[in-house]
Scaffold this motif. Sequence first.
Motif, PDB file in Angstrom:
ATOM      1  N   GLY A 142      91.154  40.966  17.354  1.00  0.00           N
ATOM      2  CA  GLY A 142      91.879  41.420  16.177  1.00  0.00           C
ATOM      3  C   GLY A 142      91.281  40.942  14.874  1.00  0.00           C
ATOM      4  O   GLY A 142      90.287  40.209  14.844  1.00  0.00           O
ATOM      5  N   THR A 143      91.910  41.358  13.779  1.00  0.00           N
ATOM      6  CA  THR A 143      91.536  40.908  12.445  1.00  0.00           C
ATOM      7  C   THR A 143      92.694  40.102  11.880  1.00  0.00           C
ATOM      8  O   THR A 143      93.855  40.476  12.029  1.00  0.00           O
ATOM      9  N   ALA A 144      92.374  38.995  11.205  1.00  0.00           N
ATOM     10  CA  ALA A 144      93.444  38.131  10.681  1.00  0.00           C
ATOM     11  C   ALA A 144      93.036  37.491   9.357  1.00  0.00           C
ATOM     12  O   ALA A 144      92.900  36.275   9.278  1.00  0.00           O
ATOM     13  N   GLY A 145      92.918  38.273   8.360  1.00  0.00           N
ATOM     14  CA  GLY A 145      93.022  39.716   8.464  1.00  0.00           C
ATOM     15  C   GLY A 145      92.155  40.346   7.385  1.00  0.00           C
ATOM     16  O   GLY A 145      91.466  39.682   6.607  1.00  0.00           O
ATOM     17  N   ALA A 146      92.233  41.655   7.362  1.00  0.00           N
ATOM     18  CA  ALA A 146      91.550  42.419   6.334  1.00  0.00           C
ATOM     19  C   ALA A 146      92.264  42.202   4.992  1.00  0.00           C
ATOM     20  O   ALA A 146      93.487  42.281   4.908  1.00  0.00           O
ATOM     21  N   MET A 147      91.485  41.891   3.949  1.00  0.00           N
ATOM     22  CA  MET A 147      92.049  41.673   2.609  1.00  0.00           C
ATOM     23  C   MET A 147      92.438  43.028   2.017  1.00  0.00           C
ATOM     24  O   MET A 147      91.636  43.710   1.382  1.00  0.00           O
ATOM     25  N   LEU A 148      93.684  43.393   2.204  1.00  0.00           N
ATOM     26  CA  LEU A 148      94.134  44.750   1.924  1.00  0.00           C
ATOM     27  C   LEU A 148      93.876  45.228   0.486  1.00  0.00           C
ATOM     28  O   LEU A 148      93.566  46.409   0.285  1.00  0.00           O
ATOM     29  N   PRO A 149      93.971  44.368  -0.528  1.00  0.00           N
ATOM     30  CA  PRO A 149      93.774  44.862  -1.892  1.00  0.00           C
ATOM     31  C   PRO A 149      92.405  45.493  -2.153  1.00  0.00           C
ATOM     32  O   PRO A 149      92.262  46.274  -3.096  1.00  0.00           O
ATOM     33  N   TYR A 150      91.416  45.183  -1.321  1.00  0.00           N
ATOM     34  CA  TYR A 150      90.056  45.647  -1.596  1.00  0.00           C
ATOM     35  C   TYR A 150      89.645  46.883  -0.782  1.00  0.00           C
ATOM     36  O   TYR A 150      88.504  47.317  -0.874  1.00  0.00           O
ATOM     37  N   TYR A 151      90.544  47.435   0.005  1.00  0.00           N
ATOM     38  CA  TYR A 151      90.145  48.491   0.929  1.00  0.00           C
ATOM     39  C   TYR A 151      90.573  49.879   0.469  1.00  0.00           C
ATOM     40  O   TYR A 151      91.630  50.053  -0.156  1.00  0.00           O
ATOM     41  N   ASN A 152      89.759  50.847   0.831  1.00  0.00           N
ATOM     42  CA  ASN A 152      90.155  52.245   0.776  1.00  0.00           C
ATOM     43  C   ASN A 152      91.056  52.480   1.990  1.00  0.00           C
ATOM     44  O   ASN A 152      90.608  52.405   3.135  1.00  0.00           O
ATOM     45  N   LEU A 153      92.329  52.737   1.754  1.00  0.00           N
ATOM     46  CA  LEU A 153      93.297  52.749   2.851  1.00  0.00           C
ATOM     47  C   LEU A 153      93.059  53.856   3.880  1.00  0.00           C
ATOM     48  O   LEU A 153      93.155  53.603   5.087  1.00  0.00           O
ATOM     49  N   PRO A 154      92.747  55.090   3.478  1.00  0.00           N
ATOM     50  CA  PRO A 154      92.457  56.110   4.499  1.00  0.00           C
ATOM     51  C   PRO A 154      91.275  55.716   5.384  1.00  0.00           C
ATOM     52  O   PRO A 154      91.309  55.934   6.604  1.00  0.00           O
ATOM     53  N   ARG A 155      90.234  55.135   4.785  1.00  0.00           N
ATOM     54  CA  ARG A 155      89.080  54.731   5.589  1.00  0.00           C
ATOM     55  C   ARG A 155      89.452  53.590   6.528  1.00  0.00           C
ATOM     56  O   ARG A 155      89.044  53.574   7.694  1.00  0.00           O
ATOM     57  N   LEU A 156      90.234  52.614   6.020  1.00  0.00           N
ATOM     58  CA  LEU A 156      90.645  51.499   6.868  1.00  0.00           C
ATOM     59  C   LEU A 156      91.503  51.983   8.033  1.00  0.00           C
ATOM     60  O   LEU A 156      91.354  51.514   9.167  1.00  0.00           O
ATOM     61  N   ALA A 157      92.385  52.929   7.771  1.00  0.00           N
ATOM     62  CA  ALA A 157      93.202  53.491   8.843  1.00  0.00           C
ATOM     63  C   ALA A 157      92.337  54.201   9.876  1.00  0.00           C
ATOM     64  O   ALA A 157      92.575  54.089  11.091  1.00  0.00           O
ATOM     65  N   SER A 158      91.316  54.915   9.407  1.00  0.00           N
ATOM     66  CA  SER A 158      90.409  55.609  10.321  1.00  0.00           C
ATOM     67  C   SER A 158      89.660  54.618  11.207  1.00  0.00           C
ATOM     68  O   SER A 158      89.520  54.836  12.421  1.00  0.00           O
ATOM     69  N   GLU A 159      89.185  53.525  10.619  1.00  0.00           N
ATOM     70  CA  GLU A 159      88.481  52.510  11.403  1.00  0.00           C
ATOM     71  C   GLU A 159      89.415  51.857  12.419  1.00  0.00           C
ATOM     72  O   GLU A 159      89.013  51.551  13.549  1.00  0.00           O
ATOM     73  N   THR A 160      90.661  51.645  12.019  1.00  0.00           N
ATOM     74  CA  THR A 160      91.639  51.059  12.936  1.00  0.00           C
ATOM     75  C   THR A 160      91.897  51.976  14.126  1.00  0.00           C
ATOM     76  O   THR A 160      91.915  51.533  15.281  1.00  0.00           O
ATOM     77  N   ARG A 161      92.099  53.250  13.848  1.00  0.00           N
ATOM     78  CA  ARG A 161      92.324  54.208  14.941  1.00  0.00           C
ATOM     79  C   ARG A 161      91.104  54.269  15.860  1.00  0.00           C
ATOM     80  O   ARG A 161      91.246  54.378  17.089  1.00  0.00           O
ATOM     81  N   LEU A 162      89.913  54.185  15.278  1.00  0.00           N
ATOM     82  CA  LEU A 162      88.701  54.231  16.085  1.00  0.00           C
ATOM     83  C   LEU A 162      88.626  53.029  17.025  1.00  0.00           C
ATOM     84  O   LEU A 162      88.359  53.189  18.233  1.00  0.00           O
TER      85      LEU A 162
END
Length: 315
Positions: free
Chosen positions: A63-83
């Motif tokens: 897992g990730t603990a965790g991704a620093m959410l303020p810096y991410y493109n959310l659609p791309r992060l969601a896509s990577e998570t689903r992958l």
Amino acid sequence: MAIERLGAIDVLSPANVGALASALESLGYYRYWLTEHHSPQQSGSPMLMAAIAAASTSRLRIGTAGAMLPYYNLPRLASETRLLRSLFPDRFEFGVINGRVRDPILHNRMLDGVPLRDYPAAIRYLMSMVTGSFSIGDEDALPTELEDFWICSTSPSSATLAGELGSRFAYHHYLAAGVPLAESLAIVDQYREQWSLRRGTAPPPVVLVCYGCCAQTEWEARERWAASIAQKGHSWPLPTTAEPRLRDRSFPCFLGSGPQCVAQLEELANVYGTTDIVLQSLAPSFPQVVESYALIAAEQPAITPSSGMIAGPAR
């Protein structure tokens, strides 16, 4: 309280990620989490490191603990998570933090002109894209329980949010600098109360994240801890009583031989009312880090070495 699940969180160079993941799996650890750091010696891509760790193992939860959410493109992060969830079914645990880099220049460059998002709204949006479990903007919507979605924090607001949204919660005890023990326990209780209030069921175990060092002897563990802290440019003192271990991040949560460390960790687990612990073993060299994890695993009867399975209740 007996520890039912042991995990680890990344240490040292990213070059060791695959080897450490493999070693943890052979020792019977339950999970391995990767963090995000923006320095020349560490990795700023927990998703990439998680993929490497998962590809190096077959049973260990990653897992990730965790991704620093303020810096991410959310659609791309969601896509990577689903992958990653599709590539490693039932093994990928996605965790986020509301973290910031300390360097203000780097902070602004990473934001790339995008204003800081509202953190709860960003998490709701991300959860909806990953799972489709509830509608964006519906504050009263009750999402499906998300066992593999984690909010990692030491803040009361994040604990409350995790309980409200049905995500899992990891309390990073070792980052709770200066937070009195009573406040730390209250934060964990907030998560449990919000979970029960919103869902009407008992909450899942909180994961307690701790750091320290284990060696063949207490003296050797103290020497390794001091050397590791010096490598990081700190000069933290060593504890002389158990109390600092429970309340101050400047002191290791566990330090000593295998039996000593397990006793200390069980004390922490009992105080926080959890059975899930994630360890960060600090030592000057990679072989010493692996030895630290091995010595603790050897003292845990719930762990079945080389099987990757933990005796006790199913997830």
